[in-house]
Design a protein around this motif. Structure first.
Motif, PDB file in Angstrom:
ATOM      1  N   MET A  79       0.848  -1.196   0.000  1.00 46.56           N
ATOM      2  CA  MET A  79       0.000   0.000   0.000  1.00 46.56           C
ATOM      3  C   MET A  79       0.888   1.254   0.000  1.00 46.56           C
ATOM      4  O   MET A  79       1.921   1.297   0.646  1.00 46.56           O
ATOM      5  CB  MET A  79      -0.890  -0.012   1.240  1.00 46.56           C
ATOM      6  CG  MET A  79      -2.221   0.655   0.999  1.00 46.56           C
ATOM      7  SD  MET A  79      -3.334   0.480   2.434  1.00 46.56           S
ATOM      8  CE  MET A  79      -2.723   1.735   3.525  1.00 46.56           C
ATOM      9  N   SER A  80       0.433   2.271  -0.713  1.00 45.05           N
ATOM     10  CA  SER A  80       1.249   3.480  -0.768  1.00 45.05           C
ATOM     11  C   SER A  80       1.138   4.259   0.537  1.00 45.05           C
ATOM     12  O   SER A  80       0.182   4.128   1.285  1.00 45.05           O
ATOM     13  CB  SER A  80       0.807   4.354  -1.941  1.00 45.05           C
ATOM     14  OG  SER A  80      -0.535   4.730  -1.769  1.00 45.05           O
ATOM     15  N   GLN A  81       2.157   5.077   0.813  1.00 45.82           N
ATOM     16  CA  GLN A  81       2.221   5.863   2.042  1.00 45.82           C
ATOM     17  C   GLN A  81       1.212   7.003   2.030  1.00 45.82           C
ATOM     18  O   GLN A  81       0.847   7.514   0.980  1.00 45.82           O
ATOM     19  CB  GLN A  81       3.629   6.454   2.161  1.00 45.82           C
ATOM     20  CG  GLN A  81       4.673   5.460   2.615  1.00 45.82           C
ATOM     21  CD  GLN A  81       4.460   5.084   4.069  1.00 45.82           C
ATOM     22  OE1 GLN A  81       4.350   5.952   4.922  1.00 45.82           O
ATOM     23  NE2 GLN A  81       4.404   3.792   4.352  1.00 45.82           N
ATOM     24  N   LYS A 104      -0.041  10.704   2.215  1.00 41.67           N
ATOM     25  CA  LYS A 104       0.564  11.955   1.771  1.00 41.67           C
ATOM     26  C   LYS A 104      -0.124  13.137   2.431  1.00 41.67           C
ATOM     27  O   LYS A 104      -1.335  13.101   2.657  1.00 41.67           O
ATOM     28  CB  LYS A 104       0.433  12.093   0.259  1.00 41.67           C
ATOM     29  CG  LYS A 104       1.280  11.093  -0.510  1.00 41.67           C
ATOM     30  CD  LYS A 104       1.204  11.360  -1.991  1.00 41.67           C
ATOM     31  CE  LYS A 104       2.364  10.670  -2.702  1.00 41.67           C
ATOM     32  NZ  LYS A 104       2.507  11.164  -4.071  1.00 41.67           N
ATOM     33  N   GLN A 133      -6.323   8.493   1.928  1.00 44.80           N
ATOM     34  CA  GLN A 133      -4.912   8.371   1.581  1.00 44.80           C
ATOM     35  C   GLN A 133      -4.110   9.671   1.631  1.00 44.80           C
ATOM     36  O   GLN A 133      -2.911   9.676   1.417  1.00 44.80           O
ATOM     37  CB  GLN A 133      -4.765   7.745   0.184  1.00 44.80           C
ATOM     38  CG  GLN A 133      -5.057   6.254   0.154  1.00 44.80           C
ATOM     39  CD  GLN A 133      -4.185   5.480   1.134  1.00 44.80           C
ATOM     40  OE1 GLN A 133      -2.984   5.665   1.191  1.00 44.80           O
ATOM     41  NE2 GLN A 133      -4.815   4.626   1.939  1.00 44.80           N
ATOM     42  N   TYR A 134      -4.794  10.781   1.831  1.00 44.38           N
ATOM     43  CA  TYR A 134      -4.059  12.058   1.859  1.00 44.38           C
ATOM     44  C   TYR A 134      -4.820  13.149   2.598  1.00 44.38           C
ATOM     45  O   TYR A 134      -6.026  13.056   2.802  1.00 44.38           O
ATOM     46  CB  TYR A 134      -3.734  12.535   0.444  1.00 44.38           C
ATOM     47  CG  TYR A 134      -4.923  12.754  -0.460  1.00 44.38           C
ATOM     48  CD1 TYR A 134      -5.589  13.974  -0.472  1.00 44.38           C
ATOM     49  CD2 TYR A 134      -5.386  11.745  -1.307  1.00 44.38           C
ATOM     50  CE1 TYR A 134      -6.680  14.187  -1.300  1.00 44.38           C
ATOM     51  CE2 TYR A 134      -6.474  11.948  -2.139  1.00 44.38           C
ATOM     52  CZ  TYR A 134      -7.112  13.169  -2.131  1.00 44.38           C
ATOM     53  OH  TYR A 134      -8.196  13.376  -2.948  1.00 44.38           O
ATOM     54  N   GLU A 150       0.626  13.834  -7.300  1.00 44.60           N
ATOM     55  CA  GLU A 150       1.961  13.398  -7.754  1.00 44.60           C
ATOM     56  C   GLU A 150       3.074  14.212  -7.086  1.00 44.60           C
ATOM     57  O   GLU A 150       4.197  13.741  -6.938  1.00 44.60           O
ATOM     58  CB  GLU A 150       2.086  13.582  -9.277  1.00 44.60           C
ATOM     59  CG  GLU A 150       1.318  12.545 -10.080  1.00 44.60           C
ATOM     60  CD  GLU A 150       1.175  12.954 -11.550  1.00 44.60           C
ATOM     61  OE1 GLU A 150       1.832  13.931 -11.987  1.00 44.60           O
ATOM     62  OE2 GLU A 150       0.375  12.291 -12.254  1.00 44.60           O
ATOM     63  N   GLU A 188       5.191  12.565   1.033  1.00 41.39           N
ATOM     64  CA  GLU A 188       4.692  11.579   2.001  1.00 41.39           C
ATOM     65  C   GLU A 188       4.888  12.151   3.388  1.00 41.39           C
ATOM     66  O   GLU A 188       5.983  12.582   3.744  1.00 41.39           O
ATOM     67  CB  GLU A 188       5.464  10.269   1.848  1.00 41.39           C
ATOM     68  CG  GLU A 188       5.031   9.510   0.615  1.00 41.39           C
ATOM     69  CD  GLU A 188       5.780   8.211   0.413  1.00 41.39           C
ATOM     70  OE1 GLU A 188       6.614   7.859   1.277  1.00 41.39           O
ATOM     71  OE2 GLU A 188       5.544   7.565  -0.618  1.00 41.39           O
TER      72      GLU A 188
END
Ligand SMILES: Nc1nc2c(ncn2[C@@H]2O[C@H](COP(=O)(O)OP(=O)(O)OP(=O)(O)O)[C@@H](O)[C@H]2O)c(=O)[nH]1
Ligand SMILES: [Mg+2]
Length: 293
Positions: free
Chosen positions: A1-3, A5, A53-54, A167, A171
């Motif tokens: 899983m992406s970090q 942000k 996620q952000y 983009e 993070e």
């Protein structure tokens, strides 16, 4: 899983480019004041977008201008501070402007963060060819900036913009608890709603001489009672604000109250008082009292 942000994404540009309209579009909320007149925004205003996620902390800033009085100096100081701590800078142009008008911003501001150059009001260009031509002009003039046509009014280009922002977002863990939508108190937004309606209702002079200060904000069981002072510089301005037989201030009260009720989602009883404070825009004590640090 992406970090996860998180970061600060700050909006800059000349007056009336549509910065505040874009912030509202990004947040999906009528958070900040918008009007067809220049210099509607006086403060740096933060709006927070929370997603699983952000977290993006957007700052709206006053339009970049040559300062003419102390209030202007404070407005530009808030732009400078926003430039310094941006992770991503959104520079807004009205697409009908010429690229050359942005050379002074490039040369004087020296933005360190990655810049997304938004050509806003793309809806004003009627043909796709005209749009492509403008985009090409801006891209060749400012090759270091990523250019993107958008329309804050219609929402065109906003999904692409979100992609470009994500983009470039670092993070990091969230900066604010996820139930916050702003770092400003409700009182501030309520006072801005009155100021916004002053921009919409009165001619060219009054809005630039008016400040609004909420003196009371009391939540009762069935409604919220709000009392606000409108500060102007001269007795004649007070007369204009009131209007014949108080007709104008009544209209201002109704329109402001409707905005507040939509924002707070409950009934509001609003009382407005007009006060004259000569030269408040150049008076350090008054400026501080009215929230212009
Ligand atoms: N046609 C069109 N009009 C827009 C668009 N975005 C904003 N506007 C209009 O442009 C005017 C200025 O919008 P604001 O959002 O107040 O502009 P601003 O850059 O915040 O202006 P200041 O706070 O005065 O620096 C308003 O009348 C908006 O309705 C757009 O995408 N298309
Ligand atoms: Mg604005």
């Amino acid at each position: 899983m992406s970090q996860f942000k998180a970061g600060f994404v700050n909006l800059f540009g000349p007056p009336n480019a549509g910065k505040s309209t874009l912030l509202n579009a990004l947040l999906g909320e009528q958070l900040v004041a918008v009007s067809p007149k220049v210099q509607t925004t006086r403060h740096r205003i933060v709006g927070i977008l929370n997603e699983p996620q952000y977290q993006i902390i957007f700052s709206d800033t006053p339009g970049i201008i040559e300062p003419k009085y102390k209030l202007h100096q404070k407005m530009m100081a808030s732009v400078k501070s926003a430039i310094e701590d941006a992770d991503v800078a959104l520079l807004l142009a009205d697409i009908t402007q010429e690229p050359a008008e942005f050379e002074f911003i490039r040369d004087t501001l020296r933005i360190k963060a990655p810049v997304i150059f938004l050509l806003n009001k793309a809806d004003l260009l009627k043909s796709p060819e005209a749009l492509q031509q403008k985009l090409a002009q801006y891209e060749s003039h400012f090759p270091q900036w990523k250019a993107l046509p958008v329309s804050a009014s219609t929402g065109a280009g906003i999904p692409e913009l979100m992609q470009l922002i994500l983009e470039r977002l670092p993070e990091a863990p969230p900066y604010y608890p996820d139930d916050n939508i702003s770092d400003r108190p409700v009182r501030f937004f309520v006072s801005e709603m009155v100021r916004e309606q002053i921009f919409h209702l009165y001619g060219d002079e009054i809005p630039y001489h008016a400040a609004v200060l909420v003196q009371a904000f009391e939540e009762k069981t069935t409604l919220t009672v709000i009392k606000a002072d409108i500060i102007v510089s001269r007795e004649t301005q007070k007369m204009i604000l009131l209007g014949k037989g108080g007709a104008m201030i009544k209209k201002l009260g109704i329109q402001s109250r409707e905005k507040m009720e939509a924002f707070l989602d409950r009934k509001v009883h609003l009382e407005l008082f007009v006060k004259v404070r000569p030269k408040w825009r150049d008076n350090e004590t008054y400026l501080r009292e009215y929230g212009y640090q």
